[in-house]
Design a protein around this motif. Structure first.
Motif, PDB file in Angstrom:
ATOM      1  N   ALA A  70     -42.612  83.371   0.464  1.00  0.00           N
ATOM      2  CA  ALA A  70     -42.027  84.298   1.426  1.00  0.00           C
ATOM      3  C   ALA A  70     -41.394  85.488   0.714  1.00  0.00           C
ATOM      4  CB  ALA A  70     -40.994  83.579   2.287  1.00  0.00           C
ATOM      5  N   THR A  76     -42.728  89.288   1.126  1.00  0.00           N
ATOM      6  CA  THR A  76     -41.762  90.246   1.662  1.00  0.00           C
ATOM      7  C   THR A  76     -41.591  91.420   0.703  1.00  0.00           C
ATOM      8  OG1 THR A  76     -40.598  88.461   2.813  1.00  0.00           O
ATOM      9  CG2 THR A  76     -39.426  90.534   2.538  1.00  0.00           C
ATOM     10  N   THR A 104     -47.475  79.223   4.916  1.00  0.00           N
ATOM     11  CA  THR A 104     -46.318  80.089   4.694  1.00  0.00           C
ATOM     12  C   THR A 104     -46.717  81.553   4.694  1.00  0.00           C
ATOM     13  OG1 THR A 104     -45.336  78.353   3.312  1.00  0.00           O
ATOM     14  CG2 THR A 104     -44.382  80.547   3.164  1.00  0.00           C
ATOM     15  N   SER A 119     -47.543  82.888   8.179  1.00  0.00           N
ATOM     16  CA  SER A 119     -46.337  83.003   8.996  1.00  0.00           C
ATOM     17  C   SER A 119     -45.505  84.211   8.597  1.00  0.00           C
ATOM     18  CB  SER A 119     -45.505  81.721   8.872  1.00  0.00           C
ATOM     19  OG  SER A 119     -44.359  81.785   9.684  1.00  0.00           O
ATOM     20  N   VAL A 120     -45.401  84.466   7.303  1.00  0.00           N
ATOM     21  CA  VAL A 120     -44.618  85.612   6.835  1.00  0.00           C
ATOM     22  C   VAL A 120     -45.213  86.924   7.339  1.00  0.00           C
ATOM     23  CG1 VAL A 120     -43.960  86.922   4.776  1.00  0.00           C
ATOM     24  CG2 VAL A 120     -43.704  84.444   4.805  1.00  0.00           C
ATOM     25  N   ARG A 157     -45.558  86.879  11.500  1.00  0.00           N
ATOM     26  CA  ARG A 157     -44.319  86.552  12.222  1.00  0.00           C
ATOM     27  C   ARG A 157     -44.605  85.627  13.401  1.00  0.00           C
ATOM     28  NH1 ARG A 157     -42.986  89.058   8.188  1.00  0.00           N
ATOM     29  NH2 ARG A 157     -41.255  90.547   8.031  1.00  0.00           N
ATOM     30  N   CYS A 214     -43.377  74.440   6.561  1.00  0.00           N
ATOM     31  CA  CYS A 214     -43.501  75.676   5.777  1.00  0.00           C
ATOM     32  C   CYS A 214     -43.781  76.886   6.660  1.00  0.00           C
ATOM     33  CB  CYS A 214     -44.596  75.507   4.723  1.00  0.00           C
ATOM     34  SG  CYS A 214     -44.146  74.340   3.416  1.00  0.00           S
ATOM     35  N   GLY A 249     -41.258  79.845   6.283  1.00  0.00           N
ATOM     36  CA  GLY A 249     -41.713  81.181   5.919  1.00  0.00           C
ATOM     37  C   GLY A 249     -41.243  82.236   6.893  1.00  0.00           C
ATOM     38  N   SER A 280     -38.525  85.103   5.725  1.00  0.00           N
ATOM     39  CA  SER A 280     -38.954  86.500   5.806  1.00  0.00           C
ATOM     40  C   SER A 280     -38.050  87.304   6.727  1.00  0.00           C
ATOM     41  CB  SER A 280     -40.407  86.578   6.281  1.00  0.00           C
ATOM     42  OG  SER A 280     -40.543  86.064   7.612  1.00  0.00           O
TER      43      SER A 280
END
Length: 448
Positions: A270, A274, A398, A401-402, A405, A432, A436, A440
């Motif tokens: 993450a 980011t 992860t 998802s980061v 969103r 995870c 994540g 984030s």
């Protein structure tokens, strides 16, 4: 006995259990079976076919161009693979082709990737610029995926067909069918209509009857589109390069060690992604002035990053270029063919290139991030107690998802990619995905 009527000026209370549907359900039924909404559903089915065909040939052409640039041309020039310097002229050419599009074409070639793949659906006027930007630059090595251009193709074609059929369509119908067209397109490249439907549920930000009424046209159109897309792939034999993992590491049930290491590794992924997003925001701000020249400069910088990867690792620059779909499949099928140093170099140089592309070039942000997350997860799988299959699973979940969103969508996509490994990795994937998303959000909040 029926419930007493509500006083004037007040809404009726929900019907008690066992006494029939409440006001929300009645409103849903009235809209669902109204002639206008039935026509909307039928039109969604009809739209799914031409949009799926257009998307099929779009991704097939992009795949063929990519193969020509990175395999056929080097072989014709006498190389076994693309040499280390190959990305330099390719990416400069991509910048030269893209610069006039982002400065002069309607829609500027599509959304800036650092802002995600969302935003209002693009109309027919923006479609030529989006198509040219994607087909002219993505095959040259831009570190972005095809998902954002595909969604633009879907929404643009849906609006174009709707206007040809019904010139006086109300704005709400145009918006719903434009969204359905985008959903059809994204379902063709993310593994099917299930992921697209879940993405719509999670991203819509709606609830109750409104969510159902928006989701049904999207699900119908994407389901029909997926059927057409699959059929034409078998009939024509053309490859589309969809996000798939033909082989995955041997299945292993996650244990305490996988969770013990998996949680900090998810935080690391993450943080890395980011940081790439932050670079994308900085690049986007930098390219607002002197856009044409700075777009070309950013494309050249991406070429330098990819060439640096090839020089440092003595591996093909193609691994760090492009969306990462092919490299992800190779990595999942044979993770032990990569040294820890090569994986670290891939994350470093491809991550830098991805960050620059997010703020300056055009394409989708998801696919390269999935490869970056998988590379970090597999690089850390040598830690005591962390297996290769769990490392791959947590990396994909992860990273998705980061970037999106959308933790639920990320978990579903991970399940589909992992295939037979999905059931055992489900607890780790879910944890995870949520982790994540939360990390984030915290890190992005610090940036703001």
């Amino acid at each position: 006995m029926s419930a007493p009527p509500a006083p004037q000026g007040q809404s009726a209370p929900p019907a008690p259990e066992g006494q029939g549907p409440g006001p929300g359900q009645l409103a849903l039924r009235q809209t669902l079976f109204s002639p206008g909404y039935v026509r909307l559903l039928l039109l969604s089915v009809v739209l799914g076919v031409p949009i799926a065909l257009a998307c099929f040939y779009f991704v097939s052409l992009q795949h063929e161009l990519q193969h020509w640039v990175w395999q056929s041309l080097p072989e014709a020039a006498g190389y076994d693979r693309a040499p280390w310097w190959w990305p330099l002229p390719a990416l400069v050419l991509a910048g030269l082709l893209l610069a006039p599009v982002v400065t002069r074409a309607p829609g500027h070639g599509g959304h800036v990737p650092v802002h995600g793949i969302g935003g209002p659906p693009l109309g027919p006027k923006e479609l030529p610029g989006v198509l040219f930007a994607a087909l002219a630059t993505l095959p040259l090595g831009v570190v972005l995926g095809p998902e954002a251009p595909l969604m633009a193709v879907g929404s643009g074609l849906a609006m174009l067909i709707l206007r040809a059929v019904q010139r006086d369509a109300d704005p709400k119908t145009v918006l719903v069918l434009g969204t359905a067209g985008s959903t059809t397109a994204i379902s063709t490249i993310l593994g099917g209509p299930l992921v697209a439907a879940v993405m719509m549920v999670e991203a819509a930000g709606l609830g109750g009857p409104q969510l159902v009424l928006l989701l049904l046209p999207c699900l119908l159109a994407s389901g029909v589109g997926a059927l057409v897309f699959t059929g034409f792939g078998q009939w024509t034999g053309l490859a589309t390069g969809a996000l798939t993992l033909p082989e995955v590491p041997p299945d292993a049930s996650p244990d305490a060690g996988d969770f013990l290491w998996g949680i900090p590794v998810a935080v690391l992924i993450a943080a890395i992604l980011t940081a790439g997003h932050r670079l994308g925001y900085l690049t986007a701000a930098w390219t607002r002035r002197s856009t044409a020249v700075r777009t070309i400069a950013c494309a050249a910088a991406v070429g330098v990053c990819i060439s640096a990867y090839a020089l440092v690792t003595d591996r093909s620059p193609e691994e760090a270029a492009l969306s990462g779909q092919a490299t992800l499949g190779t990595l999942a099928a044979n993770p032990h063919a990569w040294s820890i140093g090569a994986l670290v170099a891939l994350v470093l140089f491809k991550g830098l290139a991805w960050g620059v592309c997010l703020g300056s070039l055009r394409g989708g942000p998801i696919f390269p991030s999935v490869l970056l997350g998988a590379a970090v997860g597999i690089a850390c799988s040598g830690l005591p107690g962390l297996g290769t299959a769990p490392g791959l699973a947590l990396g994909i979940a992860t990273a998705t998802s980061v970037v999106t969103r959308l933790p639920v969508t990320s978990a579903v996509l991970s399940f589909l990619l992992l295939g037979t490994d999905a059931a055992d990795q489900m607890p780790l994937v879910i944890v995870c995905s949520v982790l994540g998303f939360v990390v984030s959000q915290l890190l992005e909040g610090e940036r703001k």
